[in-house]
Design a protein around this motif. Sequence first.
Motif, short mmCIF file in Angstrom:
data_model
loop_
_atom_site.label_atom_id
_atom_site.label_comp_id
_atom_site.label_asym_id
_atom_site.label_seq_id
_atom_site.Cartn_x
_atom_site.Cartn_y
_atom_site.Cartn_z
N MET A 17 0.82 -1.22 0.00
CA MET A 17 0.00 0.00 0.00
C MET A 17 0.85 1.27 0.00
N ASP A 18 2.05 1.19 0.53
CA ASP A 18 2.93 2.35 0.51
C ASP A 18 3.28 2.70 -0.94
N LYS A 19 3.61 1.70 -1.72
CA LYS A 19 3.90 1.94 -3.14
C LYS A 19 2.66 2.43 -3.88
N ILE A 20 1.52 1.83 -3.59
CA ILE A 20 0.28 2.22 -4.26
C ILE A 20 -0.06 3.68 -3.98
N GLU A 21 0.08 4.11 -2.73
CA GLU A 21 -0.22 5.50 -2.39
C GLU A 21 0.70 6.46 -3.14
N LYS A 22 1.95 6.09 -3.31
CA LYS A 22 2.90 6.94 -4.04
C LYS A 22 2.54 7.00 -5.52
N ILE A 23 2.07 5.88 -6.08
CA ILE A 23 1.66 5.84 -7.49
C ILE A 23 0.43 6.69 -7.72
N VAL A 47 1.32 10.50 -17.12
CA VAL A 47 2.75 10.37 -17.43
C VAL A 47 3.58 10.46 -16.15
N GLU A 48 3.20 11.36 -15.24
CA GLU A 48 3.92 11.48 -13.97
C GLU A 48 3.76 10.23 -13.12
N SER A 49 2.55 9.71 -13.04
CA SER A 49 2.30 8.52 -12.23
C SER A 49 3.01 7.30 -12.82
N VAL A 50 3.06 7.19 -14.13
CA VAL A 50 3.78 6.10 -14.78
C VAL A 50 5.26 6.13 -14.38
N GLY A 51 5.80 7.33 -14.25
CA GLY A 51 7.19 7.47 -13.81
C GLY A 51 7.40 6.93 -12.42
N VAL A 52 6.44 7.20 -11.52
CA VAL A 52 6.54 6.68 -10.15
C VAL A 52 6.46 5.15 -10.16
N ALA A 53 5.50 4.62 -10.93
CA ALA A 53 5.34 3.16 -11.01
C ALA A 53 6.59 2.51 -11.58
N THR A 54 7.22 3.17 -12.53
CA THR A 54 8.44 2.64 -13.14
C THR A 54 9.56 2.52 -12.11
N GLU A 55 9.63 3.47 -11.21
CA GLU A 55 10.65 3.45 -10.16
C GLU A 55 10.37 2.39 -9.10
N LEU A 56 9.09 2.16 -8.80
CA LEU A 56 8.73 1.33 -7.65
C LEU A 56 8.44 -0.13 -7.96
N ILE A 57 8.07 -0.44 -9.21
CA ILE A 57 7.63 -1.79 -9.53
C ILE A 57 8.69 -2.49 -10.39
N ASP A 58 9.12 -3.66 -9.93
CA ASP A 58 10.09 -4.46 -10.67
C ASP A 58 9.37 -5.69 -11.20
N MET A 59 9.12 -5.71 -12.51
CA MET A 59 8.36 -6.80 -13.11
C MET A 59 9.11 -8.13 -13.10
#
Length: 301
Positions: free
Chosen positions: A20-26, A66-78
């Motif tokens: 949830m910490d990552k989700i809130e940042k996204i 576009v901004e949120s995608v940048g956050v997700a890119t930093e936080l999520i490792d596929m």
Amino acid sequence: MSDIRKIVECVVNYSEGRDMDKIEKIVDPYRKAENVKLLNYEADKDYNRVVVTIMGEPEAVKNSVVESVGVATELIDMTKHEGQHSRMGATDVVPFIPIKNMSMAEAVELAKETAKAINEAHNIPVFLYEKAASTPARENLAKVRKGQFEGMAEKLQDPQWHPDFGKNEIHPTAGVTAVGARMPLVAYNIDLDTQNVEIANKIARAIRHSGGGFRYIKAGGVEIKERGITQVTMNITDYTKTSVYRVFETVKMEAKRYGVNVLGSEVVGLVPMEALIDSAAYYLGLYGFSMDKVIETSLME
């Protein structure tokens, strides 16, 4: 004076449903953006996915995505991602839905602009799908996503599957993203009281268009281990032509073949009121009922 602002909805799917910490940042860029309203976000631990619904003026929505995608890119490792839902990227799909004073053609153009911006800002290859698709083969999201993250590096080497934006190389941790434009759909799951996912898969094949079922249904079976059940998970891509109640009753009928009961169902994200009113009228046996008799409809006029 009438409001002539263009309003678009965007339902962004991210491959994170547990932290949830990552989700809130996204989600945070949507909270902070002007002329954008965060309507809803729902995380699912089994799917390991969060669906975020926003609405607002097109340029503001594009920039916040576009901004949120940048956050997700930093936080999520596929490379470490596991879940029940098909996925090919940290930001998996970004569909735009025209809501007010906006045509589908304008939504398609917004999808193309957003896809280009995502690629340029974050070096993520992007496919266009649904109404924005560059070729008929890319209209169906399931075909675009086939192979998932694990098979996408090889898939992009096929000349038929070079991305619409970016090089034919996946982002090493964020994978690939699909951006499109479509009409409102209903994301709908039906729970079955069995742990046998093959039964859910058989029912899904019976109701989806590719299996000879309903024209506007895309469906699959998933196991929800935490609850000891399975689901028939689906998208109803045109609820005006394939009603929610009709799908629900058909799944109940098919489940009986296997001695399985339907426990209930859920809507993921937001749903058009008309889709639920239609089902209410069916189950209550209402004569001549329509949206005109709904109080909220008269208040919006």
